[in-house]
Design an enzyme around this catalytic site. Structure first.
Site, PDB file in Angstrom:
ATOM      1  N   THR A 114      -9.453 -38.282  -6.825  1.00 29.15           N
ATOM      2  CA  THR A 114     -10.530 -38.596  -7.480  1.00 29.15           C
ATOM      3  C   THR A 114     -11.135 -37.321  -8.131  1.00 29.15           C
ATOM      4  O   THR A 114     -11.492 -36.415  -7.306  1.00 29.15           O
ATOM      5  CB  THR A 114     -11.290 -39.520  -6.915  1.00 29.15           C
ATOM      6  N   GLY A 144     -14.935 -21.948 -11.127  1.00 31.15           N
ATOM      7  CA  GLY A 144     -16.311 -21.904 -11.278  1.00 31.15           C
ATOM      8  C   GLY A 144     -17.319 -21.190 -11.028  1.00 31.15           C
ATOM      9  O   GLY A 144     -18.150 -20.712 -11.573  1.00 31.15           O
ATOM     10  N   HIS A 145     -17.207 -20.912  -9.703  1.00 26.35           N
ATOM     11  CA  HIS A 145     -18.356 -20.127  -9.146  1.00 26.35           C
ATOM     12  C   HIS A 145     -18.307 -18.736  -9.305  1.00 26.35           C
ATOM     13  O   HIS A 145     -19.417 -17.870  -8.994  1.00 26.35           O
ATOM     14  CB  HIS A 145     -18.467 -20.476  -7.524  1.00 26.35           C
ATOM     15  N   CYS A 165     -13.394 -12.810   0.612  1.00 29.13           N
ATOM     16  CA  CYS A 165     -12.366 -13.275   1.290  1.00 29.13           C
ATOM     17  C   CYS A 165     -12.116 -12.759   2.728  1.00 29.13           C
ATOM     18  O   CYS A 165     -11.517 -13.151   3.669  1.00 29.13           O
ATOM     19  CB  CYS A 165     -11.304 -13.785   0.746  1.00 29.13           C
ATOM     20  N   ASN A 225     -10.808  -8.147  -8.238  1.00 27.93           N
ATOM     21  CA  ASN A 225     -12.009  -8.612  -7.836  1.00 27.93           C
ATOM     22  C   ASN A 225     -12.681  -7.286  -7.028  1.00 27.93           C
ATOM     23  O   ASN A 225     -13.984  -7.229  -7.071  1.00 27.93           O
ATOM     24  CB  ASN A 225     -11.938  -9.733  -6.908  1.00 27.93           C
ATOM     25  N   GLN A 265     -11.524 -13.321 -12.053  1.00 22.74           N
ATOM     26  CA  GLN A 265     -12.329 -12.402 -12.162  1.00 22.74           C
ATOM     27  C   GLN A 265     -12.626 -11.914 -13.767  1.00 22.74           C
ATOM     28  O   GLN A 265     -13.679 -11.411 -14.126  1.00 22.74           O
ATOM     29  CB  GLN A 265     -12.095 -11.113 -11.723  1.00 22.74           C
TER      30      GLN A 265
HETATM   31  N1  PLP Z   1      -8.591 -14.976  -7.353  1.00 21.89           N
HETATM   32  C1  PLP Z   1      -9.457 -14.113  -7.593  1.00 21.89           C
HETATM   33  C2  PLP Z   1      -9.296 -12.715  -8.306  1.00 21.89           C
HETATM   34  C3  PLP Z   1     -10.608 -14.055  -6.840  1.00 21.89           C
HETATM   35  O1  PLP Z   1     -11.597 -13.151  -7.042  1.00 21.89           O
HETATM   36  C4  PLP Z   1     -11.076 -15.380  -5.991  1.00 21.89           C
HETATM   37  C5  PLP Z   1     -12.164 -15.342  -5.214  1.00 21.89           C
HETATM   38  O2  PLP Z   1     -12.869 -14.592  -4.700  1.00 21.89           O
HETATM   39  C6  PLP Z   1     -10.125 -16.147  -5.992  1.00 21.89           C
HETATM   40  C7  PLP Z   1      -8.954 -16.103  -6.685  1.00 21.89           C
HETATM   41  C8  PLP Z   1     -10.103 -17.500  -5.262  1.00 21.89           C
HETATM   42  O3  PLP Z   1     -11.226 -18.638  -5.907  1.00 21.89           O
HETATM   43  P1  PLP Z   1     -11.710 -19.766  -5.190  1.00 21.89           P
HETATM   44  O4  PLP Z   1     -12.805 -19.275  -4.041  1.00 21.89           O
HETATM   45  O5  PLP Z   1     -12.151 -20.710  -6.101  1.00 21.89           O
HETATM   46  O6  PLP Z   1     -10.598 -20.322  -4.310  1.00 21.89           O
END
Ligand code: PLP
Length: 378
Positions: A235, A199-200, A323, A150, A178
């Site tokens: 659900t 999804g995002h 994160c 990422n 990613q």
């Molecule tokens: N794994 C990677 C490489 C990511 O970049 C991310 C989110 O930034 C995630 C996992 C986690 O995804 P989520 O936000 O849907 O928990």
């Protein structure tokens, strides 16, 4: 002031088509897919359609797709399932550059007696297949390696890692969050046992994820219950599942053509930046990188200062993983790469199909100003 959003590895804007596809399921089509009457059956059919699209995108079978609340849940579920399935094996192999959801699960497992090998990376963020082979022992129950990073955008040799895991009868989990939509994924060809998606990152909403679980491998749920064939209780988040299904349908139709445009735009941006600003450094494996990602640093320019200055012009970039942005620590990915962060701290620019050349030109113009302002203040 118009906004220029260049942080698509953190999250993406929901596609209008995706947004519209979800609306009926937040309104009149509110049935529970587990209900046997028509209101439930109709919804169930749409959930199945989303499942079909996702299975097509990664060359899986429909029944191998489990919907989760996010990719972090999918990652934790895959890891905990592997360790619970092989309770006598206490060794896991991963890398030093994984997402927090993997890293924190590893820390927890270490605290309860597991041994974790964190594969090192070189200055370009590359891992060594030889190191994986050497790390395997009779006690290894899982190898977990991301498909693409990422922060620096490196694409890892997942197919080769899958082959090694298969040869040694070890489960292989791959965080493909990613990579989805940016590189072709074939779980069968790549020998992947479990894989996570979100999804995002592909213009669907936040709060919906997928866990692929290969037929026939041992599986222990994280959330017990009857949904998702007893593999994930709760659900289903019907509107978001349908939105994700639509986002994947768009990728399937596009057949990765948007990525060519995005990659050209990224390369143009990097060329322009290098032309205008001296002493720049681009991190990552430039030969095997996501088409949308650029981790770029400017000598003696603090990335946090630069990010804030750019924001004052309505431009959004990041200094690493979303994160970790509340934690005032150096990025674990860049620390693992052993680069000189004192002198060259990078901003991450990650593009999407919505970015235009005009936006990039405006961005580069402001970047040049911001970098010289910071350098003058020194
Ligand atoms: N794994 C990677 C490489 C990511 O970049 C991310 C989110 O930034 C995630 C996992 C986690 O995804 P989520 O936000 O849907 O928990």
């Amino acid at each position: 002031m118009s906004k220029i959003y260049l942080d698509n590895n953190a999250t993406t804007k929901c596609d209008l088509e995706v947004f519209n596809s979800m609306l009926p399921y937040l309104g009149e089509q509110f049935g529970n897919p587990s209900s046997v009457y028509s209101l439930g059956r109709e919804v169930k059919e749409k959930v199945q359609e989303a499942r079909r699209n996702i299975s097509e995108l990664i060359n899986a079978k429909e029944e191998e797709i489990i919907f989760t609340s996010c990719a972090s849940e999918a990652n934790v579920c895959a890891i905990m399932s592997a360790v619970r399935s092989y309770p006598l094996k206490k060794h896991i192999i991963t890398t030093k550059v994984e997402h927090a959801s993997i890293m924190e699960t590893m820390k927890y497992l270490e605290s309860v007696g597991y041994r974790v090998t964190y594969l090192s990376v070189d200055n370009y963020g590359r891992i060594s297949l030889e190191e994986i082979k050497k790390s395997i022992c009779d006690d290894t129950c899982l190898i977990t390696v991301m498909m693409a990073n990422n922060e620096i955008g490196n694409i890892y040799p997942v197919k080769e890692i899958g082959e090694i895991a298969r040869r040694h009868h070890i489960l292989f989990h791959c965080d493909a969050v990613q990579a989805i939509g940016k590189v072709p994924i074939d779980v069968s060809l790549m020998n992947i046992d479990t894989l996570s998606l979100a999804g995002h990152k592909i213009h669907a909403p936040k709060g919906i994820g997928v866990l692929y679980v290969k037929n026939g491998i041992p599986f222990v749920p994280l959330i017990f219950g009857h949904q998702e064939k007893n593999r994930r209780g709760g659900t289903e988040n019907v509107p978001y599942i349908i939105g994700l299904g639509k986002a994947v349908e768009i990728i399937l139709k596009d057949q990765y053509q948007s990525n060519e445009k995005i990659e050209k735009l990224r390369d143009y941006m990097e060329d322009e930046i290098k032309k205008e600003i001296d002493d720049t450094m681009i991190y990552g494996d430039l030969d095997k990188r996501l088409p949308n990602t650029s981790s770029i640093a400017f000598r003696d320019v603090d990335a946090n200062q630069l990010m804030l200055l750019l924001e004052s012009f309505g431009i959004f970039v990041s200094t690493g993983s979303a994160c970790n942005s509340e934690i005032a620590e150096d990025s674990h990915v860049l620390v693992a790469c052993g680069v000189n962060l004192e002198q060259y701290s990078p901003i991450r620019i990650s593009l999407s199909k919505y970015n235009t050349k005009e936006e990039i030109d405006v961005f580069v113009k402001h970047l040049v100003q911001c970098v010289s302002m910071i350098r003058r203040r020194k």
